[in-house]
Design a protein around this motif. Structure first.
Motif, PDB file in Angstrom:
ATOM      1  N   ILE A   1      33.319   8.786  -6.809  1.00 50.01           N
ATOM      2  CA  ILE A   1      34.196   8.711  -5.476  1.00 50.01           C
ATOM      3  C   ILE A   1      35.643   9.673  -6.096  1.00 50.01           C
ATOM      4  O   ILE A   1      36.026  10.383  -5.275  1.00 50.01           O
ATOM      5  CB  ILE A   1      34.263   7.393  -4.928  1.00 50.01           C
ATOM      6  CG1 ILE A   1      32.997   7.008  -4.293  1.00 50.01           C
ATOM      7  CG2 ILE A   1      35.418   7.603  -3.946  1.00 50.01           C
ATOM      8  CD1 ILE A   1      33.110   5.641  -3.927  1.00 50.01           C
ATOM      9  N   GLU A   2      35.973   9.274  -7.050  1.00 51.41           N
ATOM     10  CA  GLU A   2      37.283   9.767  -7.520  1.00 51.41           C
ATOM     11  C   GLU A   2      37.045  11.364  -7.524  1.00 51.41           C
ATOM     12  O   GLU A   2      37.884  12.098  -7.225  1.00 51.41           O
ATOM     13  CB  GLU A   2      37.762   9.038  -8.865  1.00 51.41           C
ATOM     14  CG  GLU A   2      38.398   7.540  -8.487  1.00 51.41           C
ATOM     15  CD  GLU A   2      39.645   7.649  -7.772  1.00 51.41           C
ATOM     16  OE1 GLU A   2      40.232   8.531  -7.677  1.00 51.41           O
ATOM     17  OE2 GLU A   2      39.630   6.550  -7.354  1.00 51.41           O
ATOM     18  N   THR A   3      36.097  11.683  -8.477  1.00 49.69           N
ATOM     19  CA  THR A   3      35.731  13.125  -8.491  1.00 49.69           C
ATOM     20  C   THR A   3      35.777  13.967  -7.286  1.00 49.69           C
ATOM     21  O   THR A   3      36.492  14.991  -7.063  1.00 49.69           O
ATOM     22  CB  THR A   3      34.307  13.278  -9.392  1.00 49.69           C
ATOM     23  OG1 THR A   3      34.574  12.668 -10.611  1.00 49.69           O
ATOM     24  CG2 THR A   3      34.140  14.872  -9.506  1.00 49.69           C
TER      25      THR A   3
ATOM     26  N   THR B   1      43.348  12.803   0.622  1.00 56.69           N
ATOM     27  CA  THR B   1      43.615  11.535   0.161  1.00 56.69           C
ATOM     28  C   THR B   1      42.210  10.837  -0.047  1.00 56.69           C
ATOM     29  O   THR B   1      41.266  10.915   0.722  1.00 56.69           O
ATOM     30  CB  THR B   1      44.405  10.685   0.857  1.00 56.69           C
ATOM     31  OG1 THR B   1      44.116  10.552   2.343  1.00 56.69           O
ATOM     32  CG2 THR B   1      45.959  11.493   1.294  1.00 56.69           C
ATOM     33  N   LYS B   2      42.273   9.664  -0.986  1.00 55.26           N
ATOM     34  CA  LYS B   2      41.069   9.023  -1.006  1.00 55.26           C
ATOM     35  C   LYS B   2      40.843   8.145   0.410  1.00 55.26           C
ATOM     36  O   LYS B   2      39.696   8.183   1.041  1.00 55.26           O
ATOM     37  CB  LYS B   2      41.011   7.813  -1.599  1.00 55.26           C
ATOM     38  CG  LYS B   2      39.724   6.782  -2.013  1.00 55.26           C
ATOM     39  CD  LYS B   2      39.949   5.575  -3.222  1.00 55.26           C
ATOM     40  CE  LYS B   2      40.028   6.235  -4.223  1.00 55.26           C
ATOM     41  NZ  LYS B   2      39.987   5.214  -5.442  1.00 55.26           N
TER      42      LYS B   2
ATOM     43  N   THR C   1      37.161   7.968   5.027  1.00 51.89           N
ATOM     44  CA  THR C   1      37.067   7.822   6.374  1.00 51.89           C
ATOM     45  C   THR C   1      36.169   8.975   7.075  1.00 51.89           C
ATOM     46  O   THR C   1      35.451   8.808   7.946  1.00 51.89           O
ATOM     47  CB  THR C   1      38.446   7.866   7.093  1.00 51.89           C
ATOM     48  OG1 THR C   1      39.118   6.630   6.600  1.00 51.89           O
ATOM     49  CG2 THR C   1      38.376   7.840   8.650  1.00 51.89           C
ATOM     50  N   ARG C   2      36.560  10.245   6.680  1.00 57.67           N
ATOM     51  CA  ARG C   2      35.558  11.270   7.063  1.00 57.67           C
ATOM     52  C   ARG C   2      34.158  11.077   6.800  1.00 57.67           C
ATOM     53  O   ARG C   2      33.306  11.406   7.751  1.00 57.67           O
ATOM     54  CB  ARG C   2      36.031  12.625   6.666  1.00 57.67           C
ATOM     55  CG  ARG C   2      37.424  13.092   7.065  1.00 57.67           C
ATOM     56  CD  ARG C   2      37.938  14.460   6.551  1.00 57.67           C
ATOM     57  NE  ARG C   2      38.963  15.100   6.942  1.00 57.67           N
ATOM     58  CZ  ARG C   2      38.875  15.501   8.495  1.00 57.67           C
ATOM     59  NH1 ARG C   2      37.585  15.880   8.855  1.00 57.67           N
ATOM     60  NH2 ARG C   2      39.879  16.071   9.236  1.00 57.67           N
TER      61      ARG C   2
ATOM     62  N   ASN D   1      44.455  24.629  -2.955  1.00 56.25           N
ATOM     63  CA  ASN D   1      45.580  24.429  -3.210  1.00 56.25           C
ATOM     64  C   ASN D   1      45.885  24.205  -4.679  1.00 56.25           C
ATOM     65  O   ASN D   1      44.634  24.070  -5.397  1.00 56.25           O
ATOM     66  CB  ASN D   1      46.322  23.277  -2.470  1.00 56.25           C
ATOM     67  CG  ASN D   1      45.672  22.186  -2.579  1.00 56.25           C
ATOM     68  OD1 ASN D   1      45.387  21.377  -3.711  1.00 56.25           O
ATOM     69  ND2 ASN D   1      45.615  21.126  -1.736  1.00 56.25           N
ATOM     70  N   PRO D   2      46.790  24.067  -5.215  1.00 58.02           N
ATOM     71  CA  PRO D   2      46.845  24.022  -6.746  1.00 58.02           C
ATOM     72  C   PRO D   2      46.060  22.579  -7.260  1.00 58.02           C
ATOM     73  O   PRO D   2      45.461  22.787  -8.344  1.00 58.02           O
ATOM     74  CB  PRO D   2      48.360  23.981  -6.971  1.00 58.02           C
ATOM     75  CG  PRO D   2      48.978  24.815  -6.223  1.00 58.02           C
ATOM     76  CD  PRO D   2      48.165  24.517  -4.756  1.00 58.02           C
ATOM     77  N   ARG D   3      46.258  21.615  -6.507  1.00 58.78           N
ATOM     78  CA  ARG D   3      45.509  20.265  -6.777  1.00 58.78           C
ATOM     79  C   ARG D   3      44.115  20.335  -6.865  1.00 58.78           C
ATOM     80  O   ARG D   3      43.404  20.177  -7.920  1.00 58.78           O
ATOM     81  CB  ARG D   3      45.939  19.217  -5.736  1.00 58.78           C
ATOM     82  CG  ARG D   3      46.001  18.087  -6.697  1.00 58.78           C
ATOM     83  CD  ARG D   3      46.665  16.872  -5.497  1.00 58.78           C
ATOM     84  NE  ARG D   3      45.976  16.563  -4.535  1.00 58.78           N
ATOM     85  CZ  ARG D   3      46.454  16.043  -3.397  1.00 58.78           C
ATOM     86  NH1 ARG D   3      47.579  15.826  -3.313  1.00 58.78           N
ATOM     87  NH2 ARG D   3      45.467  16.132  -2.234  1.00 58.78           N
ATOM     88  N   VAL D   4      43.317  21.216  -5.866  1.00 59.59           N
ATOM     89  CA  VAL D   4      42.083  21.505  -5.797  1.00 59.59           C
ATOM     90  C   VAL D   4      41.508  22.316  -6.856  1.00 59.59           C
ATOM     91  O   VAL D   4      40.619  22.057  -7.755  1.00 59.59           O
ATOM     92  CB  VAL D   4      41.627  21.928  -4.495  1.00 59.59           C
ATOM     93  CG1 VAL D   4      40.106  22.421  -4.498  1.00 59.59           C
ATOM     94  CG2 VAL D   4      41.863  20.911  -3.542  1.00 59.59           C
TER      95      VAL D   4
END
Length: 111
Positions: free
Chosen positions: A29-31, A39-40, A45-46, A58-61
């Motif tokens: 899930i975290e991955t 966000t988690k 939810t989705r 984005n840079p985080r992705v």
């Protein structure tokens, strides 16, 4: 109450939903959360409401993709030396492939 407790449709988010998962499920899930850029809470939810998870680059992705591809490469090297493939690795590879495919489609349409 603060605006943080409202969703995109201006509804109050004041209910808590909790459940237990194994350490392996938590890692998966975290991955997926990191790769999605959401966000988690938004990711789960989705997924639970059967809505599409659209990855916004984005840079985080980018960093999550880079790190996960490095981890996949390490696993493939381990498998090459005689190890076995686990289902979690296949799931991560499938998600990375879907993200990369989506990126290819965006570039084809000039977005």
């Amino acid at each position: 109450m603060s605006l943080k407790n409202r969703d995109n449709h201006n509804r109050w988010r004041n209910k808590t939903v909790a459940f237990r998962v194994s350490p392996e499920e938590d890692q998966q899930i975290e991955t997926f959360v990191k790769l999605s850029g959401l966000t988690k809470q938004d990711y789960i939810t989705r997924r639970l409401t059967c809505k599409d998870v659209v990855v916004q680059g984005n840079p985080r992705v980018y960093k999550a993709l880079r790190d996960q591809l490095a981890a996949v490469l390490d696993e493939l090297r381990r498998i090459k030396t005689g190890g076995s493939v686990n289902d979690e690795l296949l799931d991560v590879i499938e998600m990375i492939a879907a993200i990369m495919d989506g990126m290819k489609e965006e570039n084809a349409y000039g977005k």
